[in-house]
Design an enzyme around this catalytic site. Structure first.
Site, PDB file in Angstrom:
ATOM      1  N   HIS A 121       0.876  -1.171   0.000  1.00 52.18           N
ATOM      2  CA  HIS A 121       0.000   0.000   0.000  1.00 52.18           C
ATOM      3  C   HIS A 121       0.915   1.222   0.000  1.00 52.18           C
ATOM      4  CE1 HIS A 121      -2.837   2.921   1.746  1.00 52.18           C
ATOM      5  NE2 HIS A 121      -3.813   2.093   1.445  1.00 52.18           N
ATOM      6  N   ASP A 197       3.058  -4.938   7.848  1.00 49.38           N
ATOM      7  CA  ASP A 197       1.842  -4.131   7.756  1.00 49.38           C
ATOM      8  C   ASP A 197       0.659  -5.098   7.853  1.00 49.38           C
ATOM      9  OD1 ASP A 197      -0.453  -2.888   6.881  1.00 49.38           O
ATOM     10  OD2 ASP A 197       0.417  -2.081   5.035  1.00 49.38           O
ATOM     11  N   GLN A 200      -4.625  -5.467   6.816  1.00 51.23           N
ATOM     12  CA  GLN A 200      -5.638  -6.334   6.190  1.00 51.23           C
ATOM     13  C   GLN A 200      -5.651  -7.725   6.797  1.00 51.23           C
ATOM     14  OE1 GLN A 200      -7.828  -5.236   4.068  1.00 51.23           O
ATOM     15  NE2 GLN A 200      -6.895  -3.241   3.621  1.00 51.23           N
ATOM     16  N   LYS A 223     -10.588  -0.952  10.568  1.00 53.76           N
ATOM     17  CA  LYS A 223     -10.877  -2.074   9.664  1.00 53.76           C
ATOM     18  C   LYS A 223     -11.312  -3.309  10.450  1.00 53.76           C
ATOM     19  CE  LYS A 223      -7.337  -0.652   6.330  1.00 53.76           C
ATOM     20  NZ  LYS A 223      -8.050   0.036   5.255  1.00 53.76           N
ATOM     21  N   CYS A 360      -4.712   2.559  -3.689  1.00 54.17           N
ATOM     22  CA  CYS A 360      -3.425   2.989  -3.122  1.00 54.17           C
ATOM     23  C   CYS A 360      -2.325   1.967  -3.395  1.00 54.17           C
ATOM     24  CB  CYS A 360      -3.517   3.266  -1.627  1.00 54.17           C
ATOM     25  SG  CYS A 360      -4.651   4.582  -1.231  1.00 54.17           S
TER      26      CYS A 360
END
Lengths: 405, 141
Positions: A121, A197, A200, A223, A360
């Protein structure tokens, strides 16, 4: 197993009609919806005990402090960490920027190597570009295969001499789940630190940062049923201890003199100013909520939705972008000569909210030679009936574009 | 305004068969614009002769609205002089934003009336027009 009907009662937003059709929310990779308990916890804080934390020597400040610290403990337990290693930030982007500006600024020099991947991202690319301009290190990119998985054949080679490997756990565009434990092993064998990261990943699967073995893990609250404006940076205690503060201000100090300051212990060292107290408390409640449903149940339900959706999409002649073996319910696709914006507008008319754009991840758009994709992404409150409504919407798109495609 | 009206025949026609699409050799002016929120991009090129747009072409990729709007724009500015093109550009902006005066007949472009009801799509319909404004600026330099 997940009882969808019961769970959906927790989400008032899902019970509305959009353009006369039942509302289907398939943009969960962007942000999730919030259950009542989370919204109520935030309201309760503002109605009953809104006060600053770690400061006021009065009843409601003590209540706020306890709730805030408790939220940190819940998050720590949730990812297998110790509370002092859990830093509240405003989101994944802020977490990565913190690592770049504190650890990166202190440890990266000219000609050092940072390893990223093509599926990052922008929030895991741009902070490094900004720092690279100041410090002059090199960035190497792991490539993405045609099926959307990360090319790991040259991982060891790319990690040679690297100081940091910063990689996404799950791709927000392709849905690919990366083998982070394997990446960590190779990176560590080459002496590199690893930042994952997890924006997600955390909402959709059980995460144990110690098991992954990384050095930093970043994710967002919004999220995973929490409010916007709160996220987490987890870091190894020793590493966080060794790092200078990023933002200076109130709460993060020990003593302030005319010519120097000393800093607070972890985690306060990295939490300058009045923090996002309501949001942190809301995130703590979101963690409770997810744990009550069970992360394994969530993963299983979403896997089922993903399989059904991929199967149904086959009949529509769409090009799925991202077909990795190990994947989550984030499905990007392209339809011949039909732009994602148009697909999105038509689906919206059918009550279905999906994402159209580059998500992104412009590096991936270039890689797959598409200007943009359409993306449907699921969460545990989505149902197979909703997938049917989505597929029906796509059939309308095709019909409308019959003469051009 | 229904979806059918937004995606009506004439719009779809310009999308499937865009006019003045491609590149110009020996263009006097060339501008590239993109919409960073979606990645759409348009190149606009013109050849100017005796103060008039002698030839215009656009290239790029985008949704129905951005492509159809670009295609219609090239048709309406073809052969016009600088002042006329400026007036067309100003009028289209007034028309699509609902602010200011629409001084001229925008012809087929008036079908974009309905886009106002899809506020997130206004940018799409305006992409080629921002390229045109850039070109006008360059021409005036």
């Amino acid at each position: 197993m997940i009882d969808s009907t019961k769970i959906r009662e927790d989400f008032p937003i899902l019970h509305q009609k959009i353009n006369g059709n039942p509302f289907v929310y398939f943009d969960n990779a962007s942000t999730s919806q919030k259950p009542k308990v989370v919204v109520e916890a935030i309201t309760d804080y503002y109605y009953r005990y809104n006060a600053n934390v770690h400061r006021g020597l009065y009843k409601i400040s003590a209540m706020a402090t306890e709730a805030y610290d408790n939220a940190r403990k819940k998050v720590a337990d949730f990812i297998g960490a110790a509370p002092q290693e859990v830093i509240f930030t405003s989101g994944t982007t802020a977490s990565i920027n913190l690592v770049a500006n504190s650890w990166g600024q202190e440890n990266l020099k000219e000609n050092d190597i940072v390893v990223l991947s093509e599926m990052e991202h922008h929030s895991n690319i741009v902070p490094w570009h900004l720092l690279q301009k100041r410090l002059g290190f090199k960035i190497h990119f792991l490539q993405v295969d045609e099926d959307g998985s990360l090319q790991l054949d040259d991982l060891a080679e790319k990690c040679k001499g690297a100081k940091l490997v910063s990689i996404t756990h799950v791709s927000n565009t392709l849905g690919t789940v990366n083998p982070v434990e394997e990446i960590v092993k190779t990176a560590h064998a080459n002496g590199a630190k690893v930042l994952i990261d997890g924006a997600q990943a955390v909402p959709h699967m059980a995460i144990d940062v110690k098991k992954i073995g990384c050095d930093f893990y970043a994710f967002s609250g919004h999220k995973m049923c929490g409010p916007t404006g709160v996220g987490i940076l987890w870091g190894r205690e020793q590493l966080l201890e060794s790092m200078p503060p990023f933002l200076g201000g109130g709460s993060m100090i020990d003593e302030v003199h005319l010519d120097y300051s000393t800093y607070a212990q972890l985690p306060n060292k990295f939490e300058a100013g009045t923090m996002n107290i309501a949001q942190a408390i809301g995130l703590g409640v979101a963690v409770d909520y997810l744990q009550e449903i069970g992360l394994d149940n969530i993963t299983a339900h979403e896997q089922q939705l993903t399989e059904v959706a991929l199967e149904k999409l086959k009949s529509l002649d769409v090009q799925i972008i991202g077909n990795a073996q190990n994947r989550v319910g984030v499905i990007s696709f392209a339809m011949n000569r039909i732009h994602p914006h148009d697909i999105s507008t038509i689906l919206d008319h059918e009550g279905v909210a999906i994402r159209a754009g580059h998500h992104c991840t412009q590096l991936l758009m270039r890689k797959f030679a598409v200007p943009a994709t359409t993306r449907a992404s699921f969460y545990f409150y989505n149902t197979i009936e909703e997938i049917d409504q989505f597929v029906k919407g796509l059939q309308k798109v095709k019909e409308m574009f019959r003469r051009v495609s | 305004m229904s979806l059918r009206e937004l995606y009506q025949e004439i719009v779809m026609d310009h999308y499937s068969d865009p006019r003045n699409f491609g590149k110009l050799e020996d263009a006097d002016y060339h501008v590239h614009v993109n919409n960073p929120s979606c990645g759409d991009a348009i190149d606009l090129e013109v050849i100017v002769n005796s103060g008039k747009i002698e030839q215009v072409k656009f290239d790029g990729h985008g949704c129905v609205l951005s492509q159809a709007s670009a295609s219609m724009m090239t048709e309406i500015i073809q052969g016009k002089d600088l002042a006329e093109v400026q007036e067309i550009a100003d009028s289209f902006r007034s028309f699509i934003t609902g602010k200011g005066e629409v001084k001229i007949d925008l012809e087929d472009l008036e079908i974009f009336e309905g886009v106002k009801q899809f506020p997130l799509r206004v940018k799409c319909a305006c992409l080629s027009w921002s390229a045109l404004r850039e070109i006008l600026k360059k021409m005036q330099e």
